[in-house]
Scaffold this active site. Structure first.
Site, PDB file in Angstrom:
ATOM      1  N   SER A 145      56.292  55.101 -15.060  1.00  0.00           N
ATOM      2  CA  SER A 145      57.530  55.379 -15.778  1.00  0.00           C
ATOM      3  C   SER A 145      57.314  56.504 -16.770  1.00  0.00           C
ATOM      4  O   SER A 145      56.202  56.683 -17.271  1.00  0.00           O
ATOM      5  CB  SER A 145      57.990  54.131 -16.534  1.00  0.00           C
ATOM      6  OG  SER A 145      59.032  54.461 -17.436  1.00  0.00           O
ATOM      7  N   TYR A 158      55.958  47.686 -22.773  1.00  0.00           N
ATOM      8  CA  TYR A 158      56.173  48.188 -21.419  1.00  0.00           C
ATOM      9  C   TYR A 158      55.511  49.559 -21.282  1.00  0.00           C
ATOM     10  O   TYR A 158      54.780  49.822 -20.320  1.00  0.00           O
ATOM     11  CB  TYR A 158      57.691  48.293 -21.179  1.00  0.00           C
ATOM     12  CG  TYR A 158      58.099  48.798 -19.823  1.00  0.00           C
ATOM     13  CD1 TYR A 158      58.070  47.974 -18.701  1.00  0.00           C
ATOM     14  CD2 TYR A 158      58.567  50.110 -19.655  1.00  0.00           C
ATOM     15  CE1 TYR A 158      58.477  48.434 -17.462  1.00  0.00           C
ATOM     16  CE2 TYR A 158      58.973  50.580 -18.427  1.00  0.00           C
ATOM     17  CZ  TYR A 158      58.924  49.744 -17.326  1.00  0.00           C
ATOM     18  OH  TYR A 158      59.337  50.205 -16.103  1.00  0.00           O
TER      19      TYR A 158
END
Ligand SMILES: Cc1cc2nc3c(=O)[nH]c(=O)nc-3n(C[C@H](O)[C@H](O)[C@H](O)COP(=O)(O)OP(=O)(O)OC[C@H]3O[C@@H](n4cnc5c(N)ncnc54)[C@H](O)[C@@H]3O)c2cc1C
Lengths: 253, 450
Positions: A145, A158
Site C-alpha cells: 500500500s 497498518y
C-alpha cells in the site's frame, strides 16, 4: 466458454476473494491461465471459480485457508503448489484494515493486524521464495500500500505492517535476483473495495479495482519491481516522502 | 457489513439529489440479508434510468455492482445464469465473441446503453431497436430469483410463481430484490451488422419508411430534428440495421472511448447549442440522402456510450427525458402535436428518437412497449417552465390513449400511470412492503398489504 489459447501459466492467488484479487483473477482467466484460489470464504471462492471458468480460465482449484494461523502456512503453500504441479505466479492479496484509534487502546487488535498484514505474508512469501528459487523461475507479487511509504497518525499500525512488507520484498528481490525470480511490490492508493467501505470515497484519487487490476496484471507480466497504481501515486508519494518532518507534522491526514 | 450515508447516487438525468444509506453486498446471501432487515430498501443497478426509479431518498440503496458473477453458461444452448449486477457490457465482452464461423451468441435485446445491469434491464423490461421483432428483454428471461423483505427467496418463471414473475418484469424494482437471472441468448450467424441511414423530410415519410423497413430489417429507429416546423415537421434520419451472416465483430472495449472532464458549472446545452447540433446533424448527410456502412454494432446500438458521463453536459441541474408510446389510430397526429409543442418551446430537445413498436407481447404487467409509435425527448431542466412543458406533453399522450415510460420519467402524475397501465392494480398486490423508491412515492405505488 471463450476459447482463448492457454498461456499455460499457473497463477496462485492468496486472498483471492478480495476485490482487487478478484479483478486480477478475471484478467488471468481471460488470458487462459490455470488458477489456484486460496482464501477463507469457501462460498465466495466457489462463486468466483464458476465466474472465472466462463471467462476462459483453463483450470481452477479452490483452497480454503486462514491466513491468521501462521503455523499452517507451509501446508497452505505446499497444497497450492501441488494443485497443478508448480506455480509460475504467486499473488499475495490479503489484508485487514484495523481501526487505528481502537487498536492503540487494544493490543490484541494491534497484534492481529500486525500478524495478518505483516508476519503472515512475510512467512508465506518466504515459503514461496524457497520453492521458486529451487525451480529457478517465477514471479512473486504482493499487494502492499502507499500507506507503507510514511508513518501517519491516522493509520500507522497498518502502515507499519505494509512498510515492513516493502522492506521484506526488497530483500527478497535482492536474494532471488540471481535465481531469475522477479519480485513485484504493488502499492495501490485508495481503491473502492470492501476494505475501504467504511471511508468516504468521493474525490478524484479513488480508483476502481478494475483499473488497479489492469496495472497489476501488466506489472506481473513484465516483472516490474515496484508499481504505484494508479500511476499518479508515484509523484504524490515522492512528495509525501520528501516533506520535511516539521511540515509533515502539521498535516492532519 | 458496513453501510454509509452518501449523496453521490444519482440517476442518469441528475435531477434528484438525495442522501441514501448505501450498502455494497458482494454475495447474494448478503444482499438477501440486507433486504430482510431493512424497512425501506431499493436496488440500484448502474443508475442508467433517467428519472427517479433507482433512487430512494432518505432510505437504503443496495448497490448491485458487487454481484457481478456469471454462474453458468451453456455454449450449446445459449442459456446464461448470472447475478443481477452483471452489466450487459460484461456479457457482450465475455460471451458474445465470434466463433469459428464468425457467428456467435448475442443478447437478444439491448437498450441504447450497454452500461445497464441485468437486474435493471429486467426491472424496467427494457426494449431495443428490434422491439418489433423480439419484444422486450423480459421475454428472454426464463427464470429469476427474488429476495423479499420477509426473508423469503422465490424462484420465478412462466411456470413457477408466475404472478410474481409477471409483476417483477417491468416491476421497477418494487417487487423484491432480483438476485440472479437465467437468460436465453440469441444465436446469430454473424455478429457484425450492415446499417443504413436514410434522410426523410417529414412525419409521413417516417411512417412509410418504418412500415417498409420493419419487414426486412431487424433494428430500426429514427432521429428527429426537434426544431423543424411546418412542412418539415418531423424530418430526420432513419436508421436501420441487420446482421451480416459470416461476418465477425468483436465486442467494444469495456471503457468508453472519450471521457468528459468533471461537471461543468453551467449547462452546455443552451437553446442555441441544441439548435446548432440538430441543424448540423441534419446536414451531416446532406450530400447524400442515404448512406450505409458495415461492421461493428457499437455505433448502431450504443452510439451514446462512446462518451463517458455525457449526461454531465447538462450542468448541475440535469435534464429530463420524456418517452411515450401512442397507439396506432392516434399516433401520427399525437406525435405531430408533441413535436410542434417541442419546436415551439424554445427548450428544444437535444436528442429526439422515434420508433415504431410492434405487437410482440411483453411478459410484464407494467411493461412499457405496446403497439404504436414511441417518441423520446431529452429536455434540459430549467425549473418550473420545464415542468409545465412536460405536463403539456403528458396531456397530449393521455388524450391519445398512450403511456409514459417509468424508466425515463421523473414527472408524470399518478393518474397518468393508472390510465396508461391498466394492470397497475394487480401489480400493486405484488409490491414488497419493504421496498420503496422516489418513483413509488411520487406515483403512489405502495404495497397493498402495508
Ligand atoms: C444512453 C441510454 C440509452 C438508453 N436506451 C434505452 C432503450 O433503448 N430502451 C430502454 O428500454 N431503455 C433505455 N435506457 C434506459 C435503461 O436501459 C434502463 O433505465 C435500465 O433499466 C437501466 O439499468 P440499470 O442497471 O442502470 O438500473 P438502474 O437505473 O440503476 O435501476 C433501474 C430500476 O431497476 C431496479 N433494479 C436494479 N437492479 C435490481 C435488482 N437486482 N433487483 C431488483 N430491482 C433492480 C432499480 O430499483 C430501478 O427501479 C437507456 C439509458 C441510457 C442512459
Amino acid at each position: 466458454m471463450v476459447s482463448s489459447p492457454s498461456s499455460g501459466r499457473t497463477v496462485a492467488i492468496f486472498g483471492a476473494a478480495s476485490d482487487i484479487a478478484m479483478a486480477v483473477a478475471r484478467l488471468c482467466a481471460q488470458a487462459g491461465d490455470l488458477l489456484v484460489l486460496v482464501g477463507r470464504d469457501d462460498a465466495a471462492l466457489s462463486a468466483l471459480a464458476a465466474d472465472l471458468a466462463e471467462r476462459g480460465a483453463a483450470r481452477i482449484a479452490v483452497q480454503k485457508a486462514d491466513f491468521g494461523q501462521v503455523a499452517a502456512l507451509p501446508g497452505v503453500v505446499q497444497a497450492a503448489w501441488e494443485r497443478f504441479d508448480g506455480i509460475d505466479v504467486a499473488l499475495i492479496a490479503y489484508a485487514i484494515q484495523p481501526d487505528q484509534p481502537a487498536a492503540e487502546q487494544n493490543p490484541a487488535a494491534a497484534e492481529a493486524a500486525l500478524i495478518v498484514n505483516f508476519v503472515s505474508p512475510a512467512l508465506l512469501l518466504g515459503e514461496i521464495a524457497r520453492r521458486c528459487k529451487a525451480q529457478g523461475s517465477g514471479t512473486i507479487a504482493a499487494i502492499t500500500s502507499v500507506a507503507g511509504d510514511r508513518g501517519r497518525k491516522s493509520n500507522y499500525i497498518y502502515g507499519a505492517a505494509k512498510g515492513g512488507l516493502h522492506r521484506f520484498l526488497e530483500g527478497l528481490r535482492h536474494s532471488l535476483h540471481a535465481a531469475g525470480v522477479s519480485v513485484v511490490d504493488i502499492r495501490p492508493g485508495f481503491v473502492v473495495t470492501k476494505l475501504t467501505a467504511h471511508l468516504d470515497r468521493r474525490g478524484v484519487l479513488w480508483a476502481t479495482p478494475d483499473r488497479v487490476a489492469k496495472d497489476i496484471f501488466e506489472a506481473i507480466a513484465s516483472g516490474r519491481p515496484v508499481l504505484y497504481t494508479p500511476w499518479f501515486w508515484q509523484p504524490i508519494m515522492v512528495a509525501v516522502r520528501g516533506l520535511p518532518r516539521w511540515v509533515f507534522h502539521r498535516t492532519s491526514f | 457489513m458496513s453501510e454509509l450515508w452518501r449523496d453521490d447516487y444519482l440517476s442518469w438525468g441528475r435531477t434528484v439529489r438525495a442522501r441514501h444509506l448505501v450498502s455494497n453486498p458482494t454475495s447474494q446471501a448478503l444482499a438477501a440479508e440486507i433486504v430482510a432487515r431493512s424497512p425501506s430498501v431499493l436496488a440500484y443497478g448502474c443508475g442508467r434510468s433517467y428519472g427517479d426509479a433507482p433512487l430512494n431518498p432518505g432510505g437504503r440503496l443496495i448497490d448491485c455492482r458487487g454481484l457481478d458473477r456469471i454462474i453458468s453458461f451453456d455454449g450449446q444452448t445459449g442459456v446464461l445464469t448470472c447475478e443481477a449486477g452483471v452489466r450487459l457490457a460484461d456479457i457482450l465482452a465475455i460471451l458474445c465473441q465470434p466463433e469459428a464461423d464468425n457467428g456467435g451468441w448475442f443478447l437478444p435485446v439491448v437498450p441504447g446503453t450497454r452500461f445497464a445491469t441485468v437486474g435493471g434491464a429486467i426491472a424496467n423490461d427494457v426494449h431495443g431497436k428490434n422491439q418489433h421483432r423480439l419484444g422486450t428483454f423480459g421475454r428472454h428471461v426464463s427464470a429469476l430469483e427474488l429476495a423479499r423483505s420477509d426473508g423469503t427467496r422465490w424462484i420465478c418463471s412462466q411456470n413457477e410463481n408466475a404472478d410474481l414473475f409477471a409483476a417483477t418484469i417491468g416491476g421497477i424494482g418494487l417487487t423484491g430484490f432480483i438476485l440472479n437471472a437465467t437468460i436465453q441468448l440469441q444465436r446469430v450467424q454473424g455478429l457484425a451488422v450492415e446499417a443504413e441511414d436514410i434522410r426523410f423530410n417529414n412525419l409521413d415519410e417516417f411512417f412509410s419508411l418504418a412500415a417498409e423497413s420493419d419487414a426486412y430489417w431487424d433494428y430500426t429507429a429514427a432521429w428527429i430534428d426537434s426544431f423543424a416546423k411546418g412542412r418539415s415537421l418531423g424530418r430526420g434520419i432513419f436508421s436501420r440495421a441487420r446482421r451480416i451472416p459470416g461476418c465477425a465483430a468483436w465486442p467494444p472495449a469495456l471503457q468508453p472511448r472519450i471521457a468528459l472532464p468533471p461537471m461543468p458549472p453551467i449547462s452546455l446545452i443552451r437553446p442555441f447549442t441544441v439548435w446548432a447540433f440538430n441543424a448540423a446533424y441534419w446536414r451531416k448527410s446532406s450530400f447524400r440522402s442515404r448512406s450505409s456502412n458495415t461492421g461493428s454494432y457499437e455505433n448502431v446500438f450504443f452510439p451514446l456510450d462512446a462518451i463517458a458521463d455525457w449526461n454531465r453536459v447538462y450542468g448541475p441541474k440535469g435534464f429530463f427525458q420524456f418517452q411515450c408510446v401512442v397507439p396506432p389510430p392516434a399516433a401520427r397526429d399525437a406525435v405531430a402535436d408533441l413535436l410542434r409543442l417541442t419546436a415551439r418551446s424554445v427548450q428544444g430537445s437535444f436528442i429526439t428518437g422515434l420508433k415504431t413498436f410492434g405487437d410482440v407481447p411483453s411478459p410484464g404487467l407494467m411493461s412499457f412497449p405496446m403497439r404504436g409509435t414511441s417518441l423520446a425527448l431529452d429536455i434540459p431542466n430549467r425549473g418550473p417552465p420545464t415542468r409545465r412543458f412536460l405536463a403539456q406533453l403528458e396531456h397530449v399522450v393521455m388524450q391519445a390513449g398512450g403511456r409514459i415510460y417509468p424508466a425515463k420519467d421523473a414527472a408524470m402524475s399518478a393518474a397518468s400511470l393508472r390510465q396508461g397501465y391498466p394492470q397497475v392494480g394487480t401489480f400493486i398486490e405484488h409490491i414488497d412492503p419493504g421496498f420503496s423508491s422516489a418513483l413509488a412515492q411520487r406515483l403512489a405505488l405502495t404495497s397493498a398489504t402495508r
